[in-house]
Design a protein around this motif. Structure first.
Motif, PDB file in Angstrom:
ATOM      1  N   LYS A 171     130.178  -0.002  29.012  1.00  0.00           N
ATOM      2  CA  LYS A 171     129.036  -0.878  28.798  1.00  0.00           C
ATOM      3  C   LYS A 171     128.390  -1.329  30.097  1.00  0.00           C
ATOM      4  O   LYS A 171     127.312  -1.926  30.094  1.00  0.00           O
ATOM      5  CB  LYS A 171     129.462  -2.089  27.969  1.00  0.00           C
ATOM      6  N   THR A 172     129.061  -1.050  31.222  1.00  0.00           N
ATOM      7  CA  THR A 172     128.535  -1.428  32.535  1.00  0.00           C
ATOM      8  C   THR A 172     128.789  -0.307  33.539  1.00  0.00           C
ATOM      9  O   THR A 172     129.640   0.567  33.319  1.00  0.00           O
ATOM     10  CB  THR A 172     129.199  -2.709  33.067  1.00  0.00           C
ATOM     11  N   ILE A 173     128.057  -0.371  34.649  1.00  0.00           N
ATOM     12  CA  ILE A 173     128.292   0.518  35.791  1.00  0.00           C
ATOM     13  C   ILE A 173     128.438  -0.351  37.030  1.00  0.00           C
ATOM     14  O   ILE A 173     127.712  -1.343  37.199  1.00  0.00           O
ATOM     15  CB  ILE A 173     127.133   1.508  36.001  1.00  0.00           C
ATOM     16  N   ALA A 174     129.364   0.001  37.897  1.00  0.00           N
ATOM     17  CA  ALA A 174     129.565  -0.733  39.144  1.00  0.00           C
ATOM     18  C   ALA A 174     128.335  -0.617  40.027  1.00  0.00           C
ATOM     19  O   ALA A 174     127.677   0.429  40.077  1.00  0.00           O
ATOM     20  CB  ALA A 174     130.795  -0.203  39.866  1.00  0.00           C
ATOM     21  N   VAL A 175     128.023  -1.727  40.746  1.00  0.00           N
ATOM     22  CA  VAL A 175     126.866  -1.768  41.638  1.00  0.00           C
ATOM     23  C   VAL A 175     127.332  -2.119  43.045  1.00  0.00           C
ATOM     24  O   VAL A 175     128.075  -3.089  43.242  1.00  0.00           O
ATOM     25  CB  VAL A 175     125.828  -2.802  41.151  1.00  0.00           C
ATOM     26  N   ASN A 176     126.891  -1.345  44.004  1.00  0.00           N
ATOM     27  CA  ASN A 176     127.211  -1.572  45.407  1.00  0.00           C
ATOM     28  C   ASN A 176     126.075  -2.359  46.067  1.00  0.00           C
ATOM     29  O   ASN A 176     124.907  -2.125  45.801  1.00  0.00           O
ATOM     30  CB  ASN A 176     127.412  -0.224  46.114  1.00  0.00           C
ATOM     31  N   LYS A 177     126.450  -3.327  46.905  1.00  0.00           N
ATOM     32  CA  LYS A 177     125.493  -4.127  47.687  1.00  0.00           C
ATOM     33  C   LYS A 177     124.599  -4.999  46.821  1.00  0.00           C
ATOM     34  O   LYS A 177     123.482  -5.352  47.203  1.00  0.00           O
ATOM     35  CB  LYS A 177     124.629  -3.228  48.582  1.00  0.00           C
ATOM     36  N   ASN A 220     131.181   6.710  45.795  1.00  0.00           N
ATOM     37  CA  ASN A 220     132.208   5.984  45.054  1.00  0.00           C
ATOM     38  C   ASN A 220     131.880   5.848  43.576  1.00  0.00           C
ATOM     39  O   ASN A 220     132.560   5.127  42.849  1.00  0.00           O
ATOM     40  CB  ASN A 220     132.405   4.590  45.669  1.00  0.00           C
ATOM     41  N   GLY A 221     130.806   6.522  43.144  1.00  0.00           N
ATOM     42  CA  GLY A 221     130.429   6.473  41.740  1.00  0.00           C
ATOM     43  C   GLY A 221     129.750   5.181  41.336  1.00  0.00           C
ATOM     44  O   GLY A 221     129.829   4.767  40.179  1.00  0.00           O
ATOM     45  N   GLU A 222     129.060   4.535  42.281  1.00  0.00           N
ATOM     46  CA  GLU A 222     128.394   3.266  42.019  1.00  0.00           C
ATOM     47  C   GLU A 222     126.892   3.385  42.227  1.00  0.00           C
ATOM     48  O   GLU A 222     126.428   4.194  43.042  1.00  0.00           O
ATOM     49  CB  GLU A 222     128.947   2.167  42.942  1.00  0.00           C
ATOM     50  N   LEU A 223     126.146   2.578  41.490  1.00  0.00           N
ATOM     51  CA  LEU A 223     124.720   2.432  41.763  1.00  0.00           C
ATOM     52  C   LEU A 223     124.553   1.572  43.001  1.00  0.00           C
ATOM     53  O   LEU A 223     125.423   0.764  43.336  1.00  0.00           O
ATOM     54  CB  LEU A 223     124.010   1.771  40.577  1.00  0.00           C
ATOM     55  N   THR A 224     123.442   1.741  43.687  1.00  0.00           N
ATOM     56  CA  THR A 224     123.170   0.930  44.873  1.00  0.00           C
ATOM     57  C   THR A 224     122.039  -0.042  44.567  1.00  0.00           C
ATOM     58  O   THR A 224     120.971   0.364  44.093  1.00  0.00           O
ATOM     59  CB  THR A 224     122.782   1.812  46.074  1.00  0.00           C
ATOM     60  N   ALA A 225     122.284  -1.312  44.805  1.00  0.00           N
ATOM     61  CA  ALA A 225     121.272  -2.344  44.563  1.00  0.00           C
ATOM     62  C   ALA A 225     120.084  -2.141  45.514  1.00  0.00           C
ATOM     63  O   ALA A 225     120.248  -1.617  46.623  1.00  0.00           O
ATOM     64  CB  ALA A 225     121.886  -3.724  44.752  1.00  0.00           C
ATOM     65  N   PRO A 226     118.875  -2.530  45.096  1.00  0.00           N
ATOM     66  CA  PRO A 226     118.576  -3.230  43.846  1.00  0.00           C
ATOM     67  C   PRO A 226     118.493  -2.276  42.657  1.00  0.00           C
ATOM     68  O   PRO A 226     118.097  -1.121  42.796  1.00  0.00           O
ATOM     69  CB  PRO A 226     117.212  -3.853  44.125  1.00  0.00           C
ATOM     70  N   VAL A 227     118.883  -2.796  41.489  1.00  0.00           N
ATOM     71  CA  VAL A 227     118.751  -2.077  40.218  1.00  0.00           C
ATOM     72  C   VAL A 227     117.790  -2.875  39.343  1.00  0.00           C
ATOM     73  O   VAL A 227     117.983  -4.080  39.152  1.00  0.00           O
ATOM     74  CB  VAL A 227     120.106  -1.938  39.501  1.00  0.00           C
ATOM     75  N   ASN A 228     116.755  -2.223  38.871  1.00  0.00           N
ATOM     76  CA  ASN A 228     115.746  -2.910  38.061  1.00  0.00           C
ATOM     77  C   ASN A 228     116.003  -2.705  36.578  1.00  0.00           C
ATOM     78  O   ASN A 228     116.422  -1.622  36.146  1.00  0.00           O
ATOM     79  CB  ASN A 228     114.347  -2.402  38.407  1.00  0.00           C
ATOM     80  N   GLU A 281     128.167  11.180  23.448  1.00  0.00           N
ATOM     81  CA  GLU A 281     128.765  11.368  24.770  1.00  0.00           C
ATOM     82  C   GLU A 281     127.813  10.794  25.811  1.00  0.00           C
ATOM     83  O   GLU A 281     126.623  11.096  25.808  1.00  0.00           O
ATOM     84  CB  GLU A 281     129.000  12.853  25.042  1.00  0.00           C
ATOM     85  N   LEU A 282     128.329   9.930  26.681  1.00  0.00           N
ATOM     86  CA  LEU A 282     127.524   9.326  27.731  1.00  0.00           C
ATOM     87  C   LEU A 282     127.553  10.206  28.968  1.00  0.00           C
ATOM     88  O   LEU A 282     128.625  10.588  29.448  1.00  0.00           O
ATOM     89  CB  LEU A 282     128.060   7.931  28.070  1.00  0.00           C
ATOM     90  N   VAL A 283     126.378  10.529  29.481  1.00  0.00           N
ATOM     91  CA  VAL A 283     126.262  11.331  30.704  1.00  0.00           C
ATOM     92  C   VAL A 283     125.473  10.506  31.726  1.00  0.00           C
ATOM     93  O   VAL A 283     124.303  10.196  31.515  1.00  0.00           O
ATOM     94  CB  VAL A 283     125.538  12.660  30.440  1.00  0.00           C
ATOM     95  N   ILE A 284     126.136  10.136  32.824  1.00  0.00           N
ATOM     96  CA  ILE A 284     125.491   9.352  33.879  1.00  0.00           C
ATOM     97  C   ILE A 284     124.884  10.297  34.906  1.00  0.00           C
ATOM     98  O   ILE A 284     125.479  11.320  35.269  1.00  0.00           O
ATOM     99  CB  ILE A 284     126.512   8.415  34.570  1.00  0.00           C
ATOM    100  N   ASP A 285     123.685   9.980  35.362  1.00  0.00           N
ATOM    101  CA  ASP A 285     122.995  10.792  36.369  1.00  0.00           C
ATOM    102  C   ASP A 285     123.705  10.620  37.713  1.00  0.00           C
ATOM    103  O   ASP A 285     123.571   9.588  38.377  1.00  0.00           O
ATOM    104  CB  ASP A 285     121.536  10.347  36.470  1.00  0.00           C
ATOM    105  N   GLU A 286     124.462  11.633  38.120  1.00  0.00           N
ATOM    106  CA  GLU A 286     125.253  11.536  39.343  1.00  0.00           C
ATOM    107  C   GLU A 286     124.397  11.424  40.590  1.00  0.00           C
ATOM    108  O   GLU A 286     124.855  10.924  41.623  1.00  0.00           O
ATOM    109  CB  GLU A 286     126.182  12.751  39.456  1.00  0.00           C
TER     110      GLU A 286
END
Length: 442
Positions: A317-323, A363-371, A352-357
């Motif tokens: 339900k969530t994805i880790a966010v860096n910075k 590290n498999g995290e999104l980088t802030a800012p995330v809108n 099946e959930l497919v995250i855009d790599e």
């Protein structure tokens, strides 16, 4: 050496025997899959909006298509009109060959007078409604300069549309031997061929790229300038002998080589299907078998919501966010996902959930800012057995997907916070290393 030859021979015999047995088993398995028991060599049923394959029988066997090949001629004519290469009111002067072909006995035609001008629209209607062969040749000549050039365009377009199994040798679907010695491509007795899947794919592109094709295809009788009425060979249209509710296209075909075939399309309550039935034994049989396929479609399938908008995948339900000011961001489906499925089988599907790599760091995290609203991947539908759904096109496969977005925004943390996190991480690493060293001492 003789012993080695004997062993080799025994192995060869075993392989050949095993292959024969396996081939027989495969054939029986394919026959068992024909749940409709059609008296047709091949058949395909698809959802007209997405191209999802709902039923198939020998879909990749290459067969004669006869006048169903005119769907490609229609496609190229409509494309030429759309691009301004020709116009509906453009006059086309009938040459000697086209005139003689229009009078050839045993062929479907409207009579075309040599030296007389007919509009592109008149010729198109003659081809699309009464399957006029000479009209098809005249249109091929006006679009490409010659039927030979036009056939090259047919095969080029088929490759562009990724039809798969096909070969076009003329614009009409006739056997080349019927073209009064003027066959444009292939052998003198060759015909156009396609698989049922390729035929369905052509019809799918025709309907979706040029939906106006139905404005002509649905006309049951052609009133031509000679004062005569010519019937549409699609007898499933209103007022005709095999009338079927909702049918408004698309193209029949028959030759000795191809048998009797029909690519149909029908719509009820906003749901449209495309069916292909190939190589039956008679005109009536092709419509009877098509009726079976369409009955199956309308009685067994409907569009259902598989996922609602705002759906969150279980366990993700969530994805880790860096910075970021926050360590994670919530994610959910952007829109509801609806799909045509068999009635009562909704529970047989899973997601099946497919995250855009490409949007993740090492590290498999999104980088802030995330809108809020940023697309981070997609959800796709599969059967619970893990099987992917079958579609005619790659674009259609996206119909079984829905974008997954960030449902909130995560701002980038300021420099001081990031510095303190860095310091904390540094001392955390030192403490971790020291703790490990102390543990090793004891």
């Amino acid at each position: 050496m003789n012993r080695f030859k004997n062993v080799t021979m025994l192995i060869s015999i075993f392989v050949i025997s095993f292959t024969a047995i396996f081939s027989g088993m495969t054939f029986k398995a394919e026959a068992a899959e024909d749940t409709l028991g059609l008296d047709a060599e091949a058949s395909v049923l698809v959802d007209a909006e997405t191209g999802r394959v709902l039923y198939e029988k020998n879909p990749d066997v290459v067969l004669g298509v006869a006048s169903m090949a005119k769907m490609m001629t229609e496609y190229l004519v409509l494309e030429a009109v759309h691009n301004g290469k020709i116009s509906w009111e453009q006059p086309v002067k009938i040459n000697e060959y086209v005139h003689k072909l229009s009078a050839a006995p045993g062929l479907s035609n409207v009579g075309l007078t040599q030296g007389e001008d007919y509009t592109v629209k008149e010729l198109y209607e003659a081809m699309a409604i009464h399957s006029g062969n000479a009209a098809a040749v005249a249109l091929a000549e006006v679009v490409a300069g010659s039927e030979k050039n036009f056939v090259e365009e047919m095969n080029k377009k088929a490759e562009e549309l990724n039809l798969g199994e096909y070969k076009f040798v003329n614009s009409t679907g006739l056997n080349n031997s019927s073209l009064l010695g003027n066959h444009p491509a292939g052998a003198p007795d060759e015909e156009n061929v396609m698989s049922a899947r390729a035929t369905a794919k052509l019809a799918f592109h025709l309907l979706n790229d040029y939906p106006e094709v139905l404005e002509t295809a649905k006309i049951p009788r052609l009133k031509f300038r000679d004062g005569r009425e010519y019937p549409n060979f699609n007898w499933m249209l209103p007022t005709l002998v095999h009338h079927y509710e909702g049918v408004d296209g698309l193209k029949t075909g028959s030759t000795d080589f191809a048998g009797y075939s029909f690519t149909a399309t029908a719509i009820r309550d906003g749901q449209r299907f495309i069916s292909v039935v190939m190589k039956t034994n008679s005109a009536n049989e092709r419509f009877n078998e098509t009726e079976k396929v369409l009955n199956y479609a309308f009685s067994s399938f409907s569009e259902e919501e598989i996922l609602p908008a705002g759906y969150q995948a279980e366990g993700k339900k969530t994805i880790a966010v860096n910075k970021g000011k926050e360590d994670t961001v919530k994610i959910e489906s952007k829109d509801p996902l609806t799909m045509v499925i068999k009635n009562g089988e909704k529970e047989n599907y899973t997601t099946e959930l497919v995250i855009d790599e490409d949007k993740l760091d090492k590290n498999g995290e999104l980088t802030a800012p995330v809108n809020e609203g940023d697309v981070v991947g997609y959800l796709t539908v599969k059967t619970k057995e893990g099987e992917s759904l079958s579609f005619l096109t790659e674009q259609g496969e996206k119909a079984a997907q829905v974008d997954v977005i960030a449902s909130e925004s995560v701002e980038k943390a300021n420099g001081f916070v990031l510095m303190m996190r860095g310091i904390g991480g540094f001392f955390g690493d030192i403490w971790g290393s020291a703790s490990s060293a102390i543990k090793e001492l004891f």
